[in-house]
Design a protein around this motif. Structure first.
Motif, PDB file in Angstrom:
ATOM      1  N   SER A  26       0.852  -1.176   0.000  1.00  0.00           N
ATOM      2  CA  SER A  26       0.000   0.000   0.000  1.00  0.00           C
ATOM      3  C   SER A  26       0.899   1.242   0.000  1.00  0.00           C
ATOM      4  O   SER A  26       1.818   1.342   0.808  1.00  0.00           O
ATOM      5  CB  SER A  26      -0.868  -0.015   1.258  1.00  0.00           C
ATOM      6  N   GLY A  27       0.665   2.154  -0.931  1.00  0.00           N
ATOM      7  CA  GLY A  27       1.475   3.371  -1.024  1.00  0.00           C
ATOM      8  C   GLY A  27       2.612   3.257  -2.028  1.00  0.00           C
ATOM      9  O   GLY A  27       3.313   4.237  -2.276  1.00  0.00           O
ATOM     10  N   LEU A 142       8.273   4.702   1.102  1.00  0.00           N
ATOM     11  CA  LEU A 142       6.933   4.109   1.202  1.00  0.00           C
ATOM     12  C   LEU A 142       6.141   4.817   2.306  1.00  0.00           C
ATOM     13  O   LEU A 142       4.989   5.207   2.105  1.00  0.00           O
ATOM     14  CB  LEU A 142       7.022   2.604   1.500  1.00  0.00           C
ATOM     15  N   SER A 143       6.782   4.990   3.486  1.00  0.00           N
ATOM     16  CA  SER A 143       6.105   5.688   4.593  1.00  0.00           C
ATOM     17  C   SER A 143       5.726   7.098   4.164  1.00  0.00           C
ATOM     18  O   SER A 143       4.613   7.555   4.429  1.00  0.00           O
ATOM     19  CB  SER A 143       7.010   5.804   5.815  1.00  0.00           C
ATOM     20  N   ARG A 145       5.093   8.240   1.227  1.00  0.00           N
ATOM     21  CA  ARG A 145       3.980   8.257   0.261  1.00  0.00           C
ATOM     22  C   ARG A 145       2.645   7.938   0.924  1.00  0.00           C
ATOM     23  O   ARG A 145       1.636   8.571   0.654  1.00  0.00           O
ATOM     24  CB  ARG A 145       4.243   7.256  -0.873  1.00  0.00           C
ATOM     25  N   ILE A 146       2.674   6.923   1.791  1.00  0.00           N
ATOM     26  CA  ILE A 146       1.393   6.507   2.376  1.00  0.00           C
ATOM     27  C   ILE A 146       0.882   7.569   3.353  1.00  0.00           C
ATOM     28  O   ILE A 146      -0.320   7.864   3.388  1.00  0.00           O
ATOM     29  CB  ILE A 146       1.489   5.087   3.001  1.00  0.00           C
ATOM     30  N   ARG A 149      -0.273  10.623   1.226  1.00  0.00           N
ATOM     31  CA  ARG A 149      -1.551  10.452   0.523  1.00  0.00           C
ATOM     32  C   ARG A 149      -2.694  10.968   1.390  1.00  0.00           C
ATOM     33  O   ARG A 149      -3.712  11.434   0.877  1.00  0.00           O
ATOM     34  CB  ARG A 149      -1.752   8.972   0.163  1.00  0.00           C
ATOM     35  N   ILE A 157      -2.410   3.143   8.732  1.00  0.00           N
ATOM     36  CA  ILE A 157      -1.063   3.271   8.144  1.00  0.00           C
ATOM     37  C   ILE A 157      -0.145   2.226   8.776  1.00  0.00           C
ATOM     38  O   ILE A 157       0.590   1.512   8.085  1.00  0.00           O
ATOM     39  CB  ILE A 157      -0.504   4.703   8.359  1.00  0.00           C
ATOM     40  N   ARG A 160      -0.898  -1.219   7.478  1.00  0.00           N
ATOM     41  CA  ARG A 160      -0.437  -1.399   6.096  1.00  0.00           C
ATOM     42  C   ARG A 160       1.087  -1.552   6.042  1.00  0.00           C
ATOM     43  O   ARG A 160       1.599  -2.416   5.334  1.00  0.00           O
ATOM     44  CB  ARG A 160      -0.923  -0.230   5.223  1.00  0.00           C
TER      45      ARG A 160
END
Ligand code: ADP
Ligand code: 5GP
Length: 223
Positions: A26-27, A142-143, A145-146, A149, A157, A160
């Motif tokens: 995710s992300g 990744l962190s 981006r998620i 978002r 979060i 995920r």
């Protein structure tokens, strides 16, 4: 050899529709890449999943997902309307079967953006599907981006991000691993994969055999 009258005269493009399965944490940018592909290539179609998760701001029913109740989802599952389904991060997600089958039969490429559990179910039923795993360049990115978002609660979060390591265990089941660092490049890479997959010998050799009226398996022995 077949009669000339029974054979097609020429091969007009590639008539095969491929099933393309895209997964990743995710992300990672799966949705963003898929959207870019759909915007750029009219020949690529998208399978809208059904989910019991609540819509995010801006998500549209029938475009991003079919947002359904738990009862509706269980009914779809019971009536065998789903090609695959899985429980992901506490919600049900599934691929409506009919649209996917129709698209392939019409010769369209269709993308399923689904989790690895669902992807493994697709692999059993459609071993010829193309499996692409999207990764961000780093855990930190990744962190970023998620969180950036802005669609998930802190708990969601965490859930995920905690799932990433488990999901990575499936990577070797996929055909391609694309690192989504620069978006344009990653999108072009996935497009290139989809394009190249259309011309695999295993997907096309039978057409050559048809037009030349030759059983290719026997041709080598006779040649
Ligand atoms: P996924 O569908 O994999 O959960 P999204 O497509 O929603 O991920 O992307 C997560 C966030 O990261 C979004 O805010 C998106 O705009 C951003 N993003 C996606 N790809 C990139 C990229 N290559 N570089 C920077 N940000 C990106
Ligand atoms: P999100 O809630 O962020 O949209 O999606 C969460 C996860 O569910 C992602 O890994 C996404 O790929 C997966 N997912 C979305 N649709 C489906 C589906 O139809 N089937 C399965 N198995 N997973 C899905």
């Amino acid at each position: 050899m077949k009669n000339d009258a029974d054979r097609p005269e020429c091969i007009t493009g590639n008539p095969n529709g491929n099933l393309i399965v895209i997964s990743g944490p995710s992300g990672a940018g799966k949705g963003t890449i898929v959207k870019a592909l759909l915007d750029q290539y009219a020949s690529i179609h998208y399978s809208v999943s059904a989910t019991t998760r609540a819509p995010r701001e801006g998500e549209v029913n029938g475009v991003n997902y079919w947002f359904v109740s738990r009862e509706e989802f269980l009914l779809m599952r019971e009536q065998d309307e789903l090609l695959e389904w899985a429980e992901v991060y506490g919600n049900f997600y599934g691929t409506p079967r009919r649209r996917v089958i129709e698209a392939i039969n019409r010769g369209h490429d269709i993308i399923l953006e689904i989790d690895p559990q669902g992807a493994m179910k697709v692999k059993k039923g459609f071993p010829a599907a193309v499996f692409v795993y999207i990764m961000p360049p780093s855990p930190r990115e990744l962190s970023r981006r998620i969180v950036g978002r802005g669609t998930e609660t802190q708990d969601a979060i965490r859930q995920r991000l905690n799932s990433v390591v488990t999901e990575l265990g499936y990577i070797h089941e996929y055909d391609y691993l694309v690192i989504n660092d620069e978006l344009t490049e990653a999108t072009a890479d996935v497009a290139a994969i989809i394009r190249a997959e259309k011309w695999r010998v295993k997907r096309n050799a039978h057409l050559v055999g048809l037009v030349w009226g030759v059983n290719l398996k026997n041709a080598q022995e006779r040649g």
